[in-house]
Write an enzyme that holds these catalytic residues in place. Structure first.
Site, PDB file in Angstrom:
ATOM      1  N   ASN A   9       0.730   3.323   5.277  1.00  0.00           N
ATOM      2  CA  ASN A   9       1.647   3.647   4.227  1.00  0.00           C
ATOM      3  C   ASN A   9       2.174   4.794   4.013  1.00  0.00           C
ATOM      4  OD1 ASN A   9       3.725   2.901   2.791  1.00  0.00           O
ATOM      5  ND2 ASN A   9       2.440   1.796   1.265  1.00  0.00           N
ATOM      6  N   LYS A  11       4.811   5.980   2.623  1.00  0.00           N
ATOM      7  CA  LYS A  11       5.168   5.975   1.127  1.00  0.00           C
ATOM      8  C   LYS A  11       7.047   7.084   1.418  1.00  0.00           C
ATOM      9  CE  LYS A  11       1.166   4.199  -1.495  1.00  0.00           C
ATOM     10  NZ  LYS A  11       0.772   4.559  -2.606  1.00  0.00           N
ATOM     11  N   HIS A  95       4.152  -4.941  -2.520  1.00  0.00           N
ATOM     12  CA  HIS A  95       3.678  -3.548  -2.448  1.00  0.00           C
ATOM     13  C   HIS A  95       3.298  -3.505  -4.137  1.00  0.00           C
ATOM     14  CE1 HIS A  95       1.751   0.444  -3.181  1.00  0.00           C
ATOM     15  NE2 HIS A  95       1.326   0.137  -1.662  1.00  0.00           N
ATOM     16  N   GLU A  97       4.016  -1.205  -5.753  1.00  0.00           N
ATOM     17  CA  GLU A  97       5.075  -0.315  -6.208  1.00  0.00           C
ATOM     18  C   GLU A  97       5.582  -0.856  -6.430  1.00  0.00           C
ATOM     19  OE1 GLU A  97       3.714   2.971  -4.277  1.00  0.00           O
ATOM     20  OE2 GLU A  97       1.944   3.101  -5.096  1.00  0.00           O
ATOM     21  N   GLU A 167      -4.553  -4.982  -2.863  1.00  0.00           N
ATOM     22  CA  GLU A 167      -4.861  -3.941  -3.353  1.00  0.00           C
ATOM     23  C   GLU A 167      -4.631  -4.027  -4.443  1.00  0.00           C
ATOM     24  OE1 GLU A 167      -2.861  -1.223  -0.460  1.00  0.00           O
ATOM     25  OE2 GLU A 167      -0.736  -2.212  -1.556  1.00  0.00           O
ATOM     26  N   GLY A 173      -3.839   5.132  -5.224  1.00  0.00           N
ATOM     27  CA  GLY A 173      -3.901   6.100  -5.774  1.00  0.00           C
ATOM     28  C   GLY A 173      -4.055   7.546  -6.222  1.00  0.00           C
ATOM     29  N   SER A 213      -7.339   3.804  -2.105  1.00  0.00           N
ATOM     30  CA  SER A 213      -7.881   4.810  -2.279  1.00  0.00           C
ATOM     31  C   SER A 213      -9.169   4.653  -0.759  1.00  0.00           C
ATOM     32  CB  SER A 213      -8.422   5.167  -2.819  1.00  0.00           C
ATOM     33  OG  SER A 213      -7.810   5.190  -4.113  1.00  0.00           O
TER      34      SER A 213
HETATM   35  C1  PEP Z   1      -1.457   1.532  -1.004  1.00  0.00           C
HETATM   36  O1  PEP Z   1      -0.221   2.095  -1.748  1.00  0.00           O
HETATM   37  O2  PEP Z   1      -0.874   1.138  -0.377  1.00  0.00           O
HETATM   38  C2  PEP Z   1      -2.457   2.139  -0.679  1.00  0.00           C
HETATM   39  C3  PEP Z   1      -3.538   1.433  -0.681  1.00  0.00           C
HETATM   40  O3  PEP Z   1      -2.741   4.083  -1.012  1.00  0.00           O
HETATM   41  P1  PEP Z   1      -3.786   4.623  -1.290  1.00  0.00           P
HETATM   42  O4  PEP Z   1      -4.400   5.069  -0.034  1.00  0.00           O
HETATM   43  O5  PEP Z   1      -2.964   6.409  -1.613  1.00  0.00           O
HETATM   44  O6  PEP Z   1      -4.621   4.391  -2.655  1.00  0.00           O
END
Ligand code: PEP
Length: 253
Positions: A9, A11, A95, A97, A167, A173, A213
């Site tokens: 992803n 973003k 997601h 966000e 998630e 992040g 992460s």
């Molecule tokens: C995400 O935004 O779906 C995500 C898992 O980000 P990150 O891997 O940076 O934690």
């Protein structure tokens, strides 16, 4: 046996030219990798160019969202048929966000997921609790609510194109990853809910990705868990070497 599925992803990152540079490297270096499904999710702006560059490769193109209407007076939105026209085959919906900053709710995520599936896309429905919700012992209740909304109105016919991404918001992040045990506990709970919803045979075919992460150093241990079937990768998908290492680690399990 579920084929692991790894999605990058991107973003709000990368110009069209930068997207093409990254995806060309992924295409070249991952062409021989088998036994795993791979997708990248660029911005809407880069998506058509990325999809075209990936034609004939083993990497698919995914959108980061999908609006629930097909057309009309909805300024700023992009619909499922438009995404298909642009070359997408999958769509991420819900997601964290989008939930946190753009008002997505369990109900609207369900509408988006149904719209993506109706357009012929695969839908990756994201769920996950905040740190306060985890600390308050509400992880499974939050996931249940998001899952109920995200899957509302769906029947067994769409199962092949449905993926759930767990998630935990506190791991996205932040560099703080759920332990394989923490993630597996929630994945097993999601699998149980999928059994109740679609029956055991169908539910056992639905992939549940972990996101938060993920790096090459933790991907293998996470995906080795019985109910973790791949990864949704944010930050580490922006560098070819990092993403390639994650794909190879995931395939190794
Ligand atoms: C995400 O935004 O779906 C995500 C898992 O980000 P990150 O891997 O940076 O934690």
């Amino acid at each position: 046996m579920r084929t692991p599925f790894v999605v990058g992803n991107w973003k709000l990152n990368k110009t069209i030219a930068e997207s093409l540079t990254l995806v060309t490297e992924l295409k070249n270096q991952l062409s021989a990798v088998k036994g795993i499904q791979i997708c990248v999710a660029p911005t809407f702006v880069s998506l058509p160019a990325v999809a075209k560059r990936l034609e004939g490769s083993n990497i698919g193109t995914c959108s980061q969202d999908c609006f629930w209407e097909t057309s009309g007076a909805w300024t700023g939105e992009v619909s499922g048929p438009m995404l298909v026209d642009a070359g997408a085959t999958w769509a991420i919906v819900g997601h964290s966000e989008r939930r946190q900053f753009f008002g997505d709710t369990s109900e609207s995520v369900g509408k988006k997921a149904r719209a993506a599936l109706a357009a012929g896309l695969g839908a990756i429905v994201c769920v996950g609790e905040s740190l306060a919700e985890r600390d308050g012992g509400r992880t499974l209740a939050v996931v249940d609510d998001q899952l109920a909304g995200g899957l509302s109105g769906m029947d067994g016919t769409i199962v092949a194109r449905l993926v759930i991404a767990y998630e935990p918001v506190w791991a996205i992040g932040t560099g703080r990853t759920a332990t394989p045990g923490q993630a597996q506990e929630v994945h097993a709970h999601i699998r149980k809910r999928l059994h109740e919803r679609f029956g055991a045979t169908l539910a056992d075919t639905i992939r549940i990705q972990y996101g938060g992460s993920v790096k090459s150093s933790n991907a293998e241990a996470l995906i080795a868990e019985p109910d973790i079937d791949g990864a949704l990768v944010g930050g580490a998908s922006l560098e070819a070497a990092d993403f390639i290492a994650i794909v190879k680690a995931a395939r190794g399990t």
